[in-house]
Motif scaffolding. Sequence first.
Motif, PDB file in Angstrom:
ATOM      1  N   PHE A   4      -9.291   7.287  -6.905  1.00  0.00           N
ATOM      2  CA  PHE A   4      -8.282   6.274  -7.198  1.00  0.00           C
ATOM      3  C   PHE A   4      -7.035   6.511  -6.359  1.00  0.00           C
ATOM      4  N   VAL A   5      -6.203   5.476  -6.329  1.00  0.00           N
ATOM      5  CA  VAL A   5      -4.884   5.545  -5.723  1.00  0.00           C
ATOM      6  C   VAL A   5      -3.907   5.128  -6.814  1.00  0.00           C
ATOM      7  N   GLU A   6      -2.837   5.883  -6.980  1.00  0.00           N
ATOM      8  CA  GLU A   6      -1.806   5.511  -7.949  1.00  0.00           C
ATOM      9  C   GLU A   6      -0.615   4.960  -7.185  1.00  0.00           C
ATOM     10  N   ARG A  10       0.531   2.069 -11.444  1.00  0.00           N
ATOM     11  CA  ARG A  10      -0.794   1.498 -11.704  1.00  0.00           C
ATOM     12  C   ARG A  10      -1.842   2.316 -10.966  1.00  0.00           C
ATOM     13  N   ILE A  11      -3.022   2.430 -11.556  1.00  0.00           N
ATOM     14  CA  ILE A  11      -4.122   3.142 -10.929  1.00  0.00           C
ATOM     15  C   ILE A  11      -5.106   2.121 -10.367  1.00  0.00           C
ATOM     16  N   TYR A  12      -5.424   2.294  -9.080  1.00  0.00           N
ATOM     17  CA  TYR A  12      -6.373   1.431  -8.375  1.00  0.00           C
ATOM     18  C   TYR A  12      -7.640   2.233  -8.105  1.00  0.00           C
ATOM     19  N   ASP A  13      -8.777   1.759  -8.594  1.00  0.00           N
ATOM     20  CA  ASP A  13     -10.042   2.433  -8.318  1.00  0.00           C
ATOM     21  C   ASP A  13     -10.410   2.260  -6.855  1.00  0.00           C
ATOM     22  N   ASP A  25      -7.621  -6.437  -6.272  1.00  0.00           N
ATOM     23  CA  ASP A  25      -6.492  -5.508  -6.444  1.00  0.00           C
ATOM     24  C   ASP A  25      -5.577  -5.470  -5.226  1.00  0.00           C
TER      25      ASP A  25
END
Length: 112
Positions: A4-6, A10-13, A25
């Motif tokens: 993931f990237v934060e 927000r956390i992006y898968d 996203d």
Amino acid sequence: MTAFVEFNGRIYDTDEEGYLANLSDWSPEIADYMAKLDDCDLDENHWEVINFLRAYYQKYQIAPAVRVLTKFIGKELGKDKGNSKYLYQLFPYGPAKQACKYAGLPKPTGCV
């Protein structure tokens, strides 16, 4: 293990290579952030390629490999930009691969 990237709380898968798992996203802000993680500052030349890739993907539902990208960039943006040297200056980790990552698209087929 989930990647993931934060960003902005927000956390992006992502997949294991950092490509967004969900195309919806994507935003210019997350693209800038992902580029900064790779020590890359996106300028208008980068955005020309990123926007081209997003339009190409929307039309064909596939991320182009570097040869196709180079050919189409040349047709759309001119011969001075439609060559590997120029594209590798912008995206040194691979024009199709790195630009697709910032464009929120899947990794192009044929890229290692």
